[in-house]
Design a protein around this motif. Structure first.
Motif, PDB file in Angstrom:
ATOM      1  N   VAL A   1       0.842  -1.193   0.000  1.00 57.67           N
ATOM      2  CA  VAL A   1       0.000   0.000   0.000  1.00 57.67           C
ATOM      3  C   VAL A   1       0.880   1.248   0.000  1.00 57.67           C
ATOM      4  O   VAL A   1       1.871   1.321   0.750  1.00 57.67           O
ATOM      5  CB  VAL A   1      -0.921   0.006   1.229  1.00 57.67           C
ATOM      6  N   ALA A   2       0.514   2.218  -0.826  1.00 62.59           N
ATOM      7  CA  ALA A   2       1.268   3.474  -0.869  1.00 62.59           C
ATOM      8  C   ALA A   2       0.873   4.366   0.302  1.00 62.59           C
ATOM      9  O   ALA A   2      -0.289   4.393   0.714  1.00 62.59           O
ATOM     10  CB  ALA A   2       1.005   4.199  -2.187  1.00 62.59           C
TER      11      ALA A   2
ATOM     12  N   PHE B   1      -2.919  -5.218  -6.817  1.00 61.57           N
ATOM     13  CA  PHE B   1      -1.609  -5.755  -6.474  1.00 61.57           C
ATOM     14  C   PHE B   1      -1.748  -7.214  -6.075  1.00 61.57           C
ATOM     15  O   PHE B   1      -2.663  -7.588  -5.350  1.00 61.57           O
ATOM     16  CB  PHE B   1      -0.960  -4.924  -5.372  1.00 61.57           C
TER      17      PHE B   1
ATOM     18  N   GLN C   1      -0.085 -12.308  -1.469  1.00 66.10           N
ATOM     19  CA  GLN C   1       0.059 -13.752  -1.283  1.00 66.10           C
ATOM     20  C   GLN C   1      -1.255 -14.480  -1.547  1.00 66.10           C
ATOM     21  O   GLN C   1      -1.273 -15.578  -2.094  1.00 66.10           O
ATOM     22  CB  GLN C   1       0.533 -14.036   0.142  1.00 66.10           C
ATOM     23  N   VAL C   2      -2.345 -13.842  -1.202  1.00 61.63           N
ATOM     24  CA  VAL C   2      -3.661 -14.458  -1.370  1.00 61.63           C
ATOM     25  C   VAL C   2      -3.918 -14.787  -2.841  1.00 61.63           C
ATOM     26  O   VAL C   2      -4.465 -15.839  -3.178  1.00 61.63           O
ATOM     27  CB  VAL C   2      -4.744 -13.489  -0.851  1.00 61.63           C
TER      28      VAL C   2
ATOM     29  N   ARG D   1       3.254  -9.026 -10.604  1.00 58.33           N
ATOM     30  CA  ARG D   1       3.179  -8.235  -9.369  1.00 58.33           C
ATOM     31  C   ARG D   1       1.865  -7.467  -9.266  1.00 58.33           C
ATOM     32  O   ARG D   1       1.403  -7.145  -8.189  1.00 58.33           O
ATOM     33  CB  ARG D   1       4.350  -7.256  -9.301  1.00 58.33           C
TER      34      ARG D   1
ATOM     35  N   VAL E   1     -10.284 -11.023   5.331  1.00 56.32           N
ATOM     36  CA  VAL E   1      -9.683 -10.322   4.193  1.00 56.32           C
ATOM     37  C   VAL E   1     -10.007  -8.838   4.322  1.00 56.32           C
ATOM     38  O   VAL E   1     -11.169  -8.450   4.383  1.00 56.32           O
ATOM     39  CB  VAL E   1     -10.239 -10.838   2.854  1.00 56.32           C
TER      40      VAL E   1
ATOM     41  N   SER F   1      -7.886  -2.779   0.703  1.00 56.91           N
ATOM     42  CA  SER F   1      -7.458  -1.392   0.707  1.00 56.91           C
ATOM     43  C   SER F   1      -7.630  -0.832  -0.701  1.00 56.91           C
ATOM     44  O   SER F   1      -7.195  -1.443  -1.675  1.00 56.91           O
ATOM     45  CB  SER F   1      -5.988  -1.323   1.146  1.00 56.91           C
TER      46      SER F   1
ATOM     47  N   GLY G   1      -6.514   2.427  -2.677  1.00 55.93           N
ATOM     48  CA  GLY G   1      -5.556   3.492  -2.381  1.00 55.93           C
ATOM     49  C   GLY G   1      -4.948   3.217  -1.023  1.00 55.93           C
ATOM     50  O   GLY G   1      -4.626   2.070  -0.692  1.00 55.93           O
ATOM     51  N   ASP G   2      -4.846   4.243  -0.181  1.00 56.13           N
ATOM     52  CA  ASP G   2      -4.282   4.024   1.154  1.00 56.13           C
ATOM     53  C   ASP G   2      -5.371   3.894   2.210  1.00 56.13           C
ATOM     54  O   ASP G   2      -5.090   3.964   3.399  1.00 56.13           O
ATOM     55  CB  ASP G   2      -3.312   5.159   1.524  1.00 56.13           C
ATOM     56  N   GLN G   3      -6.613   3.692   1.787  1.00 54.77           N
ATOM     57  CA  GLN G   3      -7.724   3.611   2.735  1.00 54.77           C
ATOM     58  C   GLN G   3      -8.303   2.203   2.770  1.00 54.77           C
ATOM     59  O   GLN G   3      -8.567   1.613   1.722  1.00 54.77           O
ATOM     60  CB  GLN G   3      -8.835   4.585   2.332  1.00 54.77           C
TER      61      GLN G   3
ATOM     62  N   GLN H   1     -14.461   0.338   3.619  1.00 59.63           N
ATOM     63  CA  GLN H   1     -15.458   0.264   4.689  1.00 59.63           C
ATOM     64  C   GLN H   1     -16.757  -0.372   4.213  1.00 59.63           C
ATOM     65  O   GLN H   1     -17.583  -0.769   5.023  1.00 59.63           O
ATOM     66  CB  GLN H   1     -15.750   1.674   5.216  1.00 59.63           C
TER      67      GLN H   1
ATOM     68  N   GLU I   1     -17.514  -0.982  -2.033  1.00 55.45           N
ATOM     69  CA  GLU I   1     -16.576   0.127  -1.925  1.00 55.45           C
ATOM     70  C   GLU I   1     -16.245   0.668  -3.322  1.00 55.45           C
ATOM     71  O   GLU I   1     -15.849  -0.084  -4.221  1.00 55.45           O
ATOM     72  CB  GLU I   1     -15.288  -0.336  -1.241  1.00 55.45           C
ATOM     73  N   PRO I   2     -16.393   1.976  -3.524  1.00 56.05           N
ATOM     74  CA  PRO I   2     -16.093   2.540  -4.852  1.00 56.05           C
ATOM     75  C   PRO I   2     -14.609   2.420  -5.194  1.00 56.05           C
ATOM     76  O   PRO I   2     -13.750   2.550  -4.327  1.00 56.05           O
ATOM     77  CB  PRO I   2     -16.486   4.012  -4.713  1.00 56.05           C
TER      78      PRO I   2
ATOM     79  N   GLU J   1      -5.452   1.891  -6.759  1.00 56.22           N
ATOM     80  CA  GLU J   1      -4.812   0.620  -6.418  1.00 56.22           C
ATOM     81  C   GLU J   1      -5.722  -0.154  -5.475  1.00 56.22           C
ATOM     82  O   GLU J   1      -6.307   0.422  -4.553  1.00 56.22           O
ATOM     83  CB  GLU J   1      -3.475   0.866  -5.724  1.00 56.22           C
TER      84      GLU J   1
ATOM     85  N   HIS K   1      -5.701  -3.531  -2.896  1.00 57.78           N
ATOM     86  CA  HIS K   1      -4.873  -4.530  -2.216  1.00 57.78           C
ATOM     87  C   HIS K   1      -5.773  -5.436  -1.378  1.00 57.78           C
ATOM     88  O   HIS K   1      -6.691  -4.952  -0.726  1.00 57.78           O
ATOM     89  CB  HIS K   1      -3.869  -3.854  -1.274  1.00 57.78           C
TER      90      HIS K   1
ATOM     91  N   LEU L   1      -5.477  -7.735   1.863  1.00 57.42           N
ATOM     92  CA  LEU L   1      -4.528  -7.858   2.970  1.00 57.42           C
ATOM     93  C   LEU L   1      -5.143  -8.677   4.094  1.00 57.42           C
ATOM     94  O   LEU L   1      -6.366  -8.800   4.196  1.00 57.42           O
ATOM     95  CB  LEU L   1      -4.198  -6.463   3.528  1.00 57.42           C
TER      96      LEU L   1
END
Lengths: 764, 86
Positions: free
Chosen positions: A430-431, B5, B8-9, B17, B54, B57, B59-61, B64, B69-70, B76, B78, B80
């Motif tokens: 994550v950036a 991105f 591992q999942v 990548r 699971v 994310s 972006g960096d958020q 929720q 989620e839009p 990006e 992710h 996690l």
């Protein structure tokens, strides 16, 4: 205090007296154990004296026959619930089947202190007398008390049927189903995060260090033991009064475990005597509820301090293997770590928290993080401020200190050289968003503390940084205008650390009214919209958003009411600081008080409300500086000076922010130099009281200096970042680095207690 | 297009990548991933919703709203391990 680009607030940034202060200092505030429902019974737990045992039988007949006993419950009284993971708020999860078995044992006792039965009687003494009449036959099993031991192939299996998840997604619940066969394990979960090319990263390094670190279990130190009262009404509605950080989590999880509908359960949160993460989820509430359901009377269940230590769960102990590479110029080129966290008796340690936070202050192009969650014969570990992050930072920040010494660099300069900035990518991929780490480091370097010399034998100074991502979640507010112009401000977040006052301040700021005219209170789960836990440093952020939105709603209604009164369009009304002005005739004004006094005759009640799920979270960074002096004769570490520097966004109530920073530092200092759970070979905790579990007191600490670096969060109407948890991340490594410099040798495990310091000196 | 991105999942199913897929929500991104890489749906979804455990994310958020989620163009995404605070 550093202030960056702050608007001219009237209330934000001031230090009003907390609204609940008088009730708390005069003893009028009601905590969970103060709840007195007429006719309530008193309940007590019978707990396993063994750390690992198969329960062959439980005979409760003599206890049930004792006059004055109204109900006895054992594991057989609990419904079977699915062992599938269930989403909690903030992204946490729980295996409800295992959680139910942790709350009340079924076929096995997983740890000493595991509840095997509970009794409700007409007095506490009668309940205790009844416990002695319950006969439990155990078959003793060998306990496994340490994560590394539990990972060995021949280790005793704690949870029958537990298999390893290679990620958190490959198998729901991690338990073998009926008829399934597979390799059982105490390793519940493993995961890997990778970034860049690790091999190339280490190739580029001039220096590579590889170390093992160990952090111990630590108690959250909440003053108030868990307590709950439950009442099951004749129309099958359950009400629970409890001490919790998450009333909605208590509602939903109690309902799940007892197979009730969430709509049947109302949770009334009491004032809370500390939680620090340990009161996020249910521990005793379903037992109080089941007893109440069985006998039809209200039942109060309050645990003792001994039970808190033996059964409620501390922060996870952790083993961290760390390998990092750095160039001669001081650039970190690679980082590789293996995190092994003890989860206690059921899966769910905060190893993801460590993984997501430990390298986040730094821009590291090549990294790998392996996380492992291991069950042992101890109570399930619980969250403790920034769960997982302190143990990760303990490793990274010590290794950076070693690199700085080897390279002859100032430790803050080395961190500045590697500091992450917005847009840099963390090892989890994550950036980074908005962040103030560089500003925090620069502020730390500029403190009088850091610039002052530290001299003399056996003295040392340590510096360390820490990161916490902060959280968000749903939050709800009802802001009802009262006839005198004040506002009843009802929110869903349990107040820890003065959050009802900070919410009231932000609401008052947005409305333009005195904060003393806002009367904040916390509602039960039937009286307010869903609000996620008071945890993750989320409350001031999300409640600030809710306060802002509720204020806009209230202002809109005030404008509409004034427009109706003057028979003008709403766009001909200006609202400013509690006064509506008719733009067609500016001599005409209506104050909020005037509108409020007549509202029921001009259109009815005026109630602002908001339910938000805000985005825009920004992480927080802290840098701590510790000076210590070590007595080589006794091994005692004395803290002589301590400073906290933190990127706090906008400090809504600076006094509360400073309190969070000082509290986080004090708790971390205690974990660093004194605190540990001491178990004997049979799995019995040998220091299960605050006399023997040594938390620091005011006598042990110097004044803790605070430096607030205000880098407003652009994702919040008032620039709020969470502050409660980042402050708890640096103390372990800051103290470790200070002690290392004082001793001339480094310790890699906690606590740095007198005995261990003397052992380290003897090895030197 | 969103950039997913490959954590591992996803690694057993998705090469490289990162991968670009269409979608205006997390749910549409997952659906597009699943259409291109069989197996992804089973590890990300359970009973039609994101699997507990699971975290997503954007972006960096942290997301929720789960699958709703839009996701904006160029965002990006992710997947996690979930984690919580104290």
């Amino acid at each position: 205090m550093t202030t960056v680009d702050r608007p001219p607030y009237r209330i934000v940034g001031t230090r009003p007296i907390r609204h609940d202060g008088i009730d708390k200092v005069t003893g009028r505030a009601k905590y969970a154990n103060d709840v007195q429902i007429p006719g309530h019974l008193h309940a007590r737990f019978l707990r396993s004296p063994h750390a690992h045992a198969r329960i062959l039988s439980i005979d409760t007949s003599r206890a049930e026959a004792l006059p004055g006993v109204f109900a006895v419950v054992t594991g057989k009284d609990f419904p079977e619930v699915s062992a599938v993971l269930r989403e909690q708020t903030e992204g946490a999860m729980a295996n409800m089947g295992l959680l139910s078995r942790h709350i009340m044992a079924r076929d096995k006792a997983w740890f000493r202190g595991h509840a095997v039965a509970a009794v409700a009687a007409d007095s506490p003494h009668r309940a205790e007398e009844a416990l002695k009449l319950i006969e439990v036959r155990y078959e003793l099993l060998p306990p496994v008390l340490d994560a590394l031991e539990a990972m060995k192939p021949d280790a005793p299996i704690v949870i029958d049927g537990l298999v390893t998840n290679t990620s958190r997604t490959t198998r729901a619940g991690g338990i073998l189903g009926p008829g399934e066969d597979g390799p059982q394990s105490n390793v519940a979960t493993t995961f890997v995060m990778e970034l860049g090319d690790l091999a190339n990263g280490f190739e580029e390094a001039d220096i590579i260090l590889e170390r093992d670190y160990h952090t111990t279990a630590a108690h959250q130190g909440y003053i108030e033991p868990q307590a709950a009262t439950a009442f099951w009404s004749t129309d099958h509605q359950l009400t629970i009064w409890t001490s919790t950080q998450g009333p909605f989590a208590v509602r939903d999880n109690t309902a799940a475990i007892l197979k009730l509908s969430p709509g049947q359960v109302k949770v009334v949160p009491a004032e809370i005597g500390g939680g620090f993460g340990a009161k996020l989820n249910i521990t005793i509430e379903p037992v109080a509820a089941l007893l109440a359901m069985k006998c039809g009377r209200p039942v109060k269940l309050a645990v003792s301090r001994l039970e808190v230590f033996e059964a409620m769960g501390p922060a996870s102990p952790a083993y961290v293997h760390l390998r990092m590479g750095i160039t001669n110029e001081g650039r970190i080129t690679a980082a590789d770590t293996r995190l092994i966290f003890e989860a206690g008796a059921i899966p769910g340690s905060p190893v993801p928290g460590a993984a997501n936070c430990m390298f986040s202050p730094y821009n590291i192009a090549n990294g790998r993080i392996e996380g492992i969650d291991v069950v042992v014969n101890k109570p399930k570990t619980l969250s403790y401020r920034a769960p997982g992050a302190p143990s990760g930072a303990y490793a990274v920040e010590q290794m950076l200190d070693e690199f700085a010494a080897m390279l002859g660099k100032d430790p803050i300069e080395l961190r500045l050289l590697n500091a992450a900035h917005e847009g840099d990518r963390r090892i989890n991929g994550v950036a980074c968003g908005s962040m103030g780490f560089q500003e925090t480091l620069e502020a730390a370097a500029a403190t009088d503390h850091y610039r002052s010399p530290i001299e003399g034998p056996w003295r040392g100074r340590g510096v360390a940084a820490g990161f916490w991502g902060n959280a968000t979640g749903p939050a709800s507010v009802i802001a009802g205008l009262l006839p005198d112009g004040r506002v009843s401000y009802i929110e869903g977040s349990v107040d820890i650390g003065g959050t009802r006052t900070t919410a009231a301040m932000m609401f008052a700021e947005a409305v333009g009214m005195p904060v003393t005219d806002v009367r904040p209170s916390v509602a039960d789960t039937d009286s307010i919209g869903f609000t996620s836990n008071t945890g993750g440093s989320s409350v001031t952020f999300k409640q600030g958003w809710a306060a802002y939105e509720a204020a806009q709603d209230l202002k809109r209604q005030l404008i509409e009411r004034a427009a109706k009164t003057w028979d003008v369009p709403v766009d001909r009304v200006r609202y400013e600081a509690g006064v509506c002005t008719n733009l067609d005739d500016e001599a005409k004004t209506l104050t909020t008080n005037q509108i409020a006094a007549r509202m029921n005759g001009t259109g009815g009640p005026i109630i602002g409300h908001a339910t938000v799920v805000p985005r825009g979270v920004a992480g927080g960074f802290a840098v701590h500086i510790a000076d210590v002096e070590v007595d080589p004769a006794t091994g005692k570490v004395t803290l002589t000076r301590y400073s906290c520097v933190q990127d706090v966004g906008t400090a809504i109530h600076p006094g509360y922010v400073e309190g969070q920073m000082q509290g986080g530092a004090a708790q971390g200092i205690g974990w660093a130099i004194n605190e540990e759970y001491v178990y004997n070979a049979e799995g019995r905790m040998e220091n299960s009281s605050f006399l023997d579990y040594r938390m620091p007191t005011a006598l042990d600490l110097p004044p803790i200096e605070t430096h607030l670096v205000e880098v407003p969060n652009p994702g919040h109407p008032f620039g709020v970042r969470g502050v409660g948890e980042a402050a708890f991340v640096p103390p372990l490594p800051a103290m470790a680095n200070a002690v290392a410099h004082a001793l001339g040798t480094r310790m890699y495990d906690l606590p740095m207690s007198p005995r261990r310091v003397l052992e380290a000196l003897a090895r030197q | 297009m969103a950039t997913v991105f490959v954590s591992q999942v996803l690694r057993p199913f998705v090469p490289g990548r990162s991968v670009e897929v269409p979608g205006r929500t997390v749910g549409q991104v997952v659906e597009a991933l699943g259409a291109r890489y069989p197996g992804v749906i089973a590890v990300l979804l359970e009973d039609g919703d994101l699997r507990p455990g699971v975290a997503v994310s954007v972006g960096d958020q942290l997301a929720q709203d789960g699958l709703l989620e839009p996701v904006g163009p160029g965002d990006e995404v992710h997947f996690l391990p979930a984690f919580a605070g104290g």
